[in-house]
Design an enzyme around this catalytic site. Structure first.
Site, PDB file in Angstrom:
ATOM      1  CD  GLN A   1       6.413  19.143  -7.402  1.00  0.00           C
ATOM      2  OE1 GLN A   1       5.868  20.327  -8.141  1.00  0.00           O
ATOM      3  NE2 GLN A   1       5.701  18.870  -6.355  1.00  0.00           N
ATOM      4  CB  VAL A   2       8.945  20.270 -13.654  1.00  0.00           C
ATOM      5  CG1 VAL A   2       8.795  20.359 -15.132  1.00  0.00           C
ATOM      6  CG2 VAL A   2       7.461  21.167 -13.055  1.00  0.00           C
TER       7      VAL A   2
ATOM      8  CD  GLU B   1      -2.203   1.925   2.349  1.00  0.00           C
ATOM      9  OE1 GLU B   1      -3.543   2.688   2.829  1.00  0.00           O
ATOM     10  OE2 GLU B   1      -2.334   1.137   3.616  1.00  0.00           O
TER      11      GLU B   1
ATOM     12  CE1 TYR C   1      16.313  14.386 -10.105  1.00  0.00           C
ATOM     13  CE2 TYR C   1      15.583  16.315  -8.232  1.00  0.00           C
ATOM     14  CZ  TYR C   1      16.694  15.576  -9.341  1.00  0.00           C
ATOM     15  OH  TYR C   1      18.118  15.905  -9.411  1.00  0.00           O
ATOM     16  N   GLY C   2       9.322  12.675  -9.793  1.00  0.00           N
ATOM     17  CA  GLY C   2       8.946  11.535  -9.382  1.00  0.00           C
ATOM     18  C   GLY C   2       8.789  10.549  -9.636  1.00  0.00           C
TER      19      GLY C   2
ATOM     20  CB  ALA D   1      -2.833  11.830  -6.001  1.00  0.00           C
TER      21      ALA D   1
ATOM     22  N   GLY E   1      -3.374  12.035 -11.888  1.00  0.00           N
ATOM     23  CA  GLY E   1      -3.070  12.167 -13.358  1.00  0.00           C
ATOM     24  C   GLY E   1      -1.934  11.577 -12.819  1.00  0.00           C
TER      25      GLY E   1
ATOM     26  CB  ALA F   1       5.196  14.370  -1.693  1.00  0.00           C
ATOM     27  CB  ILE F   2       9.031  15.242  -5.376  1.00  0.00           C
ATOM     28  CG1 ILE F   2       8.788  13.931  -6.063  1.00  0.00           C
ATOM     29  CG2 ILE F   2      10.424  15.899  -5.641  1.00  0.00           C
ATOM     30  CD1 ILE F   2       9.757  12.842  -5.648  1.00  0.00           C
TER      31      ILE F   2
END
Length: 782
Positions: free
Chosen positions: A519-520, A508, A523-524, A551, A553, A513-514
């Protein structure tokens, strides 16, 4: 001091199973006083009753592991009276018995969930009894009533039988190498064979199977081969090593019939290997079965019980016979494959080795006329490959793409570039990934605790709707783990908090989160790919998460979907549901490296676009009008392909595409002639009209697509047969329906065979260039 604390915790758990040594006390195990019970427990002078509900055992063990408890709620004596037998145990013995406690909990969990009709129920009871007796007496696990390996002691093991069989073949070395490769698949499938129910197995055997023999065979296989792959303290045996000739004959019989049913699902080999080698496996099993039945091994030819795993009398020079071993839960392979193969029960070898050797051997064999002869498709295939390579150079031809294709490719290229950028950052040491958690050890690494605090602050900032105390509780919960991204000179910049349910096969995802500043950058996605590879390494293939509207998307891009591929009974009641969130899941493939997958997917899309560009380049990007006016102007009802706008630029392959540019004016004439001759044949009377469902009530339940000459003639009158292959396909289906429904010795099978011979001759004469004909099956006896 740290090690002593761990030992004390384990010793406390062991007291659950050890008897009380206080005078004449008959208490069989220490039971901690519960908070909701009375402070004073009535002393009992009689034997403590055994609890049938296993949930209290799990609760009591967790209580013993987490805190010091002095008084037993059953007898009222101190825990020291129960700990007397444990004081003399060594650290290694403590580890062994602690593993048995974990196995007992796993066994009880499976017992509470298993279907009462499942054949494995008996094995679970045996396992539970062996574990309980060992823990209560602090002695090694005894041999159960089913005996111990090796079974069939006066027989060679299946591995040695297969090796002897291949060595005895009067063929050259090249053919023996090929037999060894088939033998590898055969042994691997046998080694991972899971017996079906008695009824299903009996239906797949030619010879009668006694239920008593089935139960003993099932229990032995389950206890010594299947169960150890899930339990820590049981030795892992290999099926091909502990059984003998009778088991090998039973498996050969089963495999032959199962493969012929065309509904067989492999146990140890891959679907692709099965598809490629199904006929070879059937032939191998048939010949091996006949060979074993014909052998008359003397007493001198049998090995001793201790030597039957490795028979030095079998020599095949450089020929190596391998199979994929069953592995224990503590085995972790560094390779992408979740299994390993072995050359013998002693020596290990990588799973891919047989395929590599196959390629090397083929290149080292003396060239023959057959090996050097090229197939008709070779030159054409190479030309296609060369044209695709030219077309895949898309960077210089982006403007030539269709607008939608160009947009899709640029979007994928952007995502892949981000992923490759994150991968380069990892390879350069700028970022790294770690899995950390709180193991409740007071001496654990302070740096790891600091990283957990950083992750807590990050989730608090990026997930403001989540209560901070809830986030803190889960991050520092010992049952949860966290995969974090660490950036050089910065610290934690992102992470995933998850709880693995290893025994149930899923994990689960709780938080992900980043930090906003990072972001962009891909890394996520790279973090999620690392998490997927980590789960595959630990043999978890289902990921679940509750995603809110913001979340969904992200998780969709990571391969999650609200259409789950895991049964609700597996996870229901084990994970917390969130109001307003959508449950999403991702099914992981054990042979995919998700870290490398983005670059691979880019290559696949480039190949697809390259193919489209190479076939129809002149009309690329143009939109043509509809076909309604062309049909209105046509008088025949059919339109020549070259008259459809845009098709004149398509590069049609004569060998792979039907030539519909010109209508075949003689097709109707040839079909009419063939039908007239076939329906007039003396053997055609069963096929002139549909089968009467009143005379043969089971026919339409078995034959899903019936066909006959009356139906064929009606389709012909409706102008259905616009190509010769449509007509030949219906004739082929008519014969195949008869062969599959009727036995080879029936009159209908024989009539169909004779009529098939006539049809084959007529079709080859009328359509000599066709690649499709109704092939003849096995010839019936006259």
């Amino acid at each position: 001091m740290k090690q002593r604390e761990i030992l004390d915790e384990r010793r406390r758990q062991l007291t659950y199973f050890t008897s009380c040594n206080a005078g004449t006390c008959q208490c069989r195990g220490f039971r901690p006083v519960l908070s909701n019970e009375e402070e004073t427990v009535e002393r009992r002078n009689t034997r403590a009753e055994r609890e049938n509900d296993y949930a209290p055992m799990t609760r009591d063990l967790e209580s013993l592991a987490s805190e010091e408890i002095i008084e037993c709620r059953t007898c009222g004596h101190s825990i020291s009276f129960h700990a007397e037998p444990i004081k003399t145990l060594s650290e290694e013995e403590i580890d062994t018995y602690t593993d048995r406690i974990a196995d007992l909990q796993t066994c009880c969990s499976e017992l509470s969930e298993i279907d009462p009709t499942n054949e494995s129920l008996q094995t679970l009871y045996i396992t539970m009894q062996m574990l309980l007796k060992s823990l209560r007496t602090l002695t090694p696990i005894e041999v159960p009533f089913i005996g111990k390996p090796n079974f069939e002691p006066d027989s060679f093991s299946p591995f040695i039988l297969v090796k002897k069989f291949i060595a005895s073949r009067p063929v050259d070395n090249a053919e023996k190498h090929r037999l060894a490769e088939i033998g590898t698949l055969f042994l691997t499938e046998m080694n991972h064979w899971r017996l079906e129910s008695f009824e299903n197995l009996a239906n797949n055997l030619s010879e009668q199977l006694e239920q008593g023999r089935y139960r003993m065979m099932f229990t032995r296989l389950d206890y010594y081969v299947n169960m150890p792959s899930k339990y820590l303290t049981f030795k892992q045996y290999q099926t091909v090593d502990i059984f003998g000739e009778k088991f090998a004959l039973t498996f050969c019989d089963y495999l032959i019939n199962a493969l012929n049913s065309e509904e067989y699902s492999p146990f140890g080999i891959s679907e692709s290997d099965l598809e490629e080698s199904s006929e070879d496996l059937t032939t191998f099993a048939t010949e091996l079965k006949s060979w074993i039945e014909m052998q008359n091994f003397t007493d001198d030819s049998y090995p001793s019980s201790s030597q039957r795993r490795k028979d030095s009398s079998v020599s095949m020079e450089d020929l190596q016979l391998t199979y994929v071993k069953r592995k224990k839960p503590t085995d972790h392979s560094a390779s992408a494959s979740s299994r390993e193969s072995t050359e013998s029960p002693v020596n290990d070898e990588s799973e891919e080795e047989p395929r590599k050797k196959k390629k090397d051997r083929s290149s080292s064999q003396p060239s023959t006329s057959n090996s050097t002869k090229k197939s008709p498709e070779t030159d054409e295939s190479m030309a296609v490959v060369r044209s695709l390579i030219r077309a895949i150079k898309l960077e210089s031809d982006m403007d030539a793409m269709e607008p939608k294709t160009k947009a899709d490719f640029e979007e994928l290229n952007k995502e892949v570039s981000r992923g490759l950028g994150a991968l380069r950052d990892e390879e350069s040491g700028l970022i790294e990934f770690r899995v950390i958690g709180n193991d409740l050890d007071p001496f654990q690494d302070h740096e790891q605790l600091a990283q957990l605090v950083e992750l807590q602050n990050l989730f608090g900032a990026q997930l403001p709707k989540m209560p901070k105390d809830y986030v803190t509780r889960l991050i520092f919960d010992s049952r949860h783990l966290n995969m974090v991204i660490l950036k050089r000179d910065v610290g934690v910049i992102g992470g995933i908090c998850f709880r693995p349910f290893t025994n149930r096969g899923f994990v689960e995802i709780v938080f992900c989160a980043i930090t906003a500043q990072e972001q962009v950058k891909g890394y996520g996605t790279h973090l999620m790919n690392h998490c997927k590879d980590y789960m595959i390494k630990n043999k978890i293939y289902h990921m679940l998460t509750f995603a809110d509207e913001f979340a969904i998307g992200y998780f969709t891009k990571q391969g999650f979907s609200d259409k789950l591929e895991i049964k609700p009974t597996v996870y229901h009641g084990w994970i917390k549901e969130y109001e307003g969130a959508t449950l999403m899941g991702c099914h992981l493939h054990p042979q995919i490296s998700y870290i490398k997958f983005p670059d691979f997917s880019k290559g696949i899309q480039a190949l697809h676009i390259g193919y489209k560009m190479e076939n129809g380049a002149e009309c690329r990007g143009r939109v043509f009008g509809g076909l309604e006016h062309i049909f209105r102007e046509s008088t025949s009802g059919f339109i020549e392909l070259r008259k459809i706008p845009g098709t004149d630029a398509l590069k049609m392959n004569k060998k792979t595409c039907y030539q519909l540019d010109e209508l075949d004016d003689t097709l109707d004439t040839r079909i009419t002639s063939i039908l007239k001759k076939l329906t007039a044949d003396k053997n055609a009377w069963p096929f002139l009209k549909p089968v009467d469902k009143h005379e043969v009530p089971d026919y339409y339940a078995y034959i899903k697509h019936p066909i006959d000459f009356k139906t064929i003639q009606e389709k012909f009158r409706r102008k259905y047969y616009v190509h010769q292959h449509l007509f030949i396909a219906d004739l082929t289906r008519m014969f195949q329906n008869c062969y599959s429904f009727n036995g080879i010795d029936t009159i209908y099978y024989k009539l169909a065979y004779k009529l098939n011979e006539v049809a084959l001759k007529l079709l080859k004469s009328a359509f000599p260039e066709s690649s499709l004909y109704p092939e003849l099956p096995e010839r019936p006896s006259t």
